[in-house]
Design a protein around this motif. Structure first.
Motif, PDB file in Angstrom:
ATOM      1  N   ARG A  64     -12.615  -3.421  35.743  1.00 42.43           N
ATOM      2  CA  ARG A  64     -12.936  -2.335  34.779  1.00 42.43           C
ATOM      3  C   ARG A  64     -12.589  -2.758  33.300  1.00 42.43           C
ATOM      4  O   ARG A  64     -11.737  -3.515  33.391  1.00 42.43           O
ATOM      5  N   ASP A  65     -13.404  -2.231  32.400  1.00 43.38           N
ATOM      6  CA  ASP A  65     -13.295  -2.383  30.997  1.00 43.38           C
ATOM      7  C   ASP A  65     -11.772  -1.879  30.679  1.00 43.38           C
ATOM      8  O   ASP A  65     -11.381  -2.486  29.648  1.00 43.38           O
ATOM      9  N   SER A  94      -9.053  -0.540  40.537  1.00 44.81           N
ATOM     10  CA  SER A  94     -10.122  -1.574  41.375  1.00 44.81           C
ATOM     11  C   SER A  94     -10.095  -1.533  42.578  1.00 44.81           C
ATOM     12  O   SER A  94     -11.125  -1.989  43.456  1.00 44.81           O
ATOM     13  N   SER A 153     -13.167   5.265  39.201  1.00 43.37           N
ATOM     14  CA  SER A 153     -13.492   4.845  37.900  1.00 43.37           C
ATOM     15  C   SER A 153     -12.681   3.948  37.107  1.00 43.37           C
ATOM     16  O   SER A 153     -13.100   3.017  36.291  1.00 43.37           O
ATOM     17  N   PHE A 154     -11.547   3.960  37.257  1.00 40.77           N
ATOM     18  CA  PHE A 154     -10.548   3.073  36.772  1.00 40.77           C
ATOM     19  C   PHE A 154      -9.651   2.194  37.555  1.00 40.77           C
ATOM     20  O   PHE A 154      -8.965   1.217  36.914  1.00 40.77           O
ATOM     21  N   ASP A 199      -9.152  -2.257  32.323  1.00 40.47           N
ATOM     22  CA  ASP A 199      -8.145  -3.472  32.982  1.00 40.47           C
ATOM     23  C   ASP A 199      -7.331  -4.146  31.711  1.00 40.47           C
ATOM     24  O   ASP A 199      -7.650  -4.372  30.677  1.00 40.47           O
ATOM     25  N   ASP A 215      -5.741  -3.250  36.583  1.00 41.41           N
ATOM     26  CA  ASP A 215      -4.989  -1.883  36.521  1.00 41.41           C
ATOM     27  C   ASP A 215      -3.602  -1.980  36.863  1.00 41.41           C
ATOM     28  O   ASP A 215      -3.043  -2.801  37.335  1.00 41.41           O
TER      29      ASP A 215
END
Length: 444
Positions: free
Chosen positions: A2-3, A161, A158-159, A5, A97
């Motif tokens: 995720r961007d 993994s 969405s956030f 992370d 995350d």
């Protein structure tokens, strides 16, 4: 991937000592002070955003690391070193995350515990969870600040993994946010009645009840004499009924009973002699020693009479797998053990119907704000805010009281937690403990 992370680029640990105005007695162990660990981290997300985050935990040695192998001061020094080692060891971790980062750090925790054990004796997993908890809280705070969002809006696919199928098959496809969060602002306060606390007089329980009208009471018991314990519960109930109407009682022997049958003996006597007091008991917290389930048959019988919650004995999420079979109704979570295990235990409880409640470690400042946020947001079996610091460590709340007086002042039995108006774990712009310089050259 995720961007959002994050990679941990730097960490700092600060400690402060909080002295109690008068000792808190739990099953023969006196607590007259404790260390607050405050961890600050700097992170960078995959998308290049840099942010700082803060987290706190109470390193309560008499609670987390009892025993005679070393004195309290020596064990406190070891826990401080452990907290610093864990925080510095996380530098360079990620990108990931915070749940994934916690799993990595938790898997490595036995190595940290073993590294300190030679001179101090074995460090309990419970003490290790508090040392790790401060870092975990800081990572959730920094992760969500880097994303520019409140943390509580980020606990979904969405956030994160991975779903929670790794924890239990019951949670396959689910995320911490799958079970919903609340936004309760008014939090009923739970008042602790210590085993040596007086009941009558302006300085006793009667004075507190008259002034604050608190109806939720947690009664500490010694476990030495079930009959005397039953009378103590009855005396508290009778006084509270006179002062505030119908109280709700939680009972906490702090591991004082040898097994589930002895705890049932206390409840049986309470029901026979003081049935109104017995009816007011809502749950029982860790009646038997940690690491000893008190007999599965006895504990299952006890849990049929009153919800019986694992607290000191809840040191690993694997305990959730067969909790009911071992006779436990659910678990107690604490902010100091970390945001990640709290979220995961909450998901387990909501998925299985298990009991869950938030309890205190005489938290102050940032740790208390976090505890209040958990109570206001999680869907708990009993939604009250244990608020010991106003009784035992009022000086430790000075900074938070200046910033958020409605959170620290009890009116009509409750406090008011601020609404979520900012990014981060705590949801408010003025977080106690912020502003400390986090070292480290982050480069470009």
């Amino acid at each position: 991937m995720r961007d959002t992370d994050i990679e941990v680029r730097a960490a700092r640990v600060d400690f402060r000592t909080v002295r109690l105005a008068h000792p808190l007695s739990i099953s023969g162990r006196l607590i007259d002070g404790f260390t607050v660990a405050e961890v600050g981290v700097r992170v960078r997300s995959r998308s290049g955003q840099v942010a700082d985050g803060s987290g706190a935990s109470v390193l309560s040695v008499p609670w987390a690391w009892p025993g005679e192998s070393a004195d309290v001061a020596a064990r406190d020094v070891v826990l401080r070193r452990l907290t610093e080692e864990i925080a510095q060891g996380a530098v360079g971790s990620g990108p990931a995350d915070p749940v994934a980062l916690w799993r990595e750090q938790h898997a490595h925790l036995p190595v940290h515990l073993g590294g300190q054990a030679e001179e101090a004796g074995p460090i309990p997993a419970l003490a290790g969870s508090l040392a790790l908890g401060a870092l975990d809280n800081a990572l959730h705070d920094a992760w969500s600040r880097a994303a520019g969002r409140p943390a509580w809006s980020m606990y979904d696919e969405s956030f994160l993994s991975s779903d929670l199928g790794w924890l239990t098959s019951t949670l396959r496809g689910a995320y911490p946010g799958s079970f919903g969060f609340d936004d309760r602002r008014r939090l009923p306060v739970q008042h602790v009645v210590g085993v040596t606390d007086p009941l009558d007089g302006a300085d006793g329980l009667a004075g507190w009840l008259d002034h604050e009208q608190v109806r939720h009471l947690k009664i500490k018991l010694t476990g030495a004499d079930p009959s005397a314990d039953a009378r103590r519960v009855a005396d508290v109930h009778e006084l509270a009924t006179r002062h505030v109407g119908r109280p709700e009682l939680a009972i906490d022997p702090n591991e004082g009973y040898a097994d589930g049958d002895v705890a049932r003996e206390m409840l049986t006597e309470l029901a026979g002699r003081w049935p109104a007091a017995r009816s007011a008991v809502t749950y029982l917290e860790q009646p038997v020693p940690r690491g000893h389930d008190g007999g599965q048959r006895q504990m299952r019988a006890l849990a049929q009479e009153v919800p019986t919650l694992l607290d000191e004995g809840f040191t690993d999420l694997s305990a959730l797998h067969d909790l009911a079979d071992r006779g436990w109704s659910g678990v107690v979570v604490k902010a100091g053990k970390g945001q990640t295990p709290t979220l995961l235990a909450h998901a387990w409880a909501r998925a299985t119907g298990g009991w869950i409640t938030v309890q205190d470690l005489t938290t102050v400042g940032l740790a208390f704000l976090h505890s209040a946020r958990l109570v206001g947001t999680l869907r708990l079996s009993s939604s009250h805010l244990e608020y010991n610091s106003r009784q035992y460590a009022p000086d430790g709340q000075a900074e938070l009281a200046r910033r958020h007086p409605a959170l620290t002042t009890v009116r009509a039995g409750a406090v008011t937690v601020p609404g979520i108006t900012d990014t981060g774990l705590y949801g408010v712009p003025d977080v106690p403990g912020e502003g400390r310089q986090v070292p480290g050259d982050l480069g470009t």
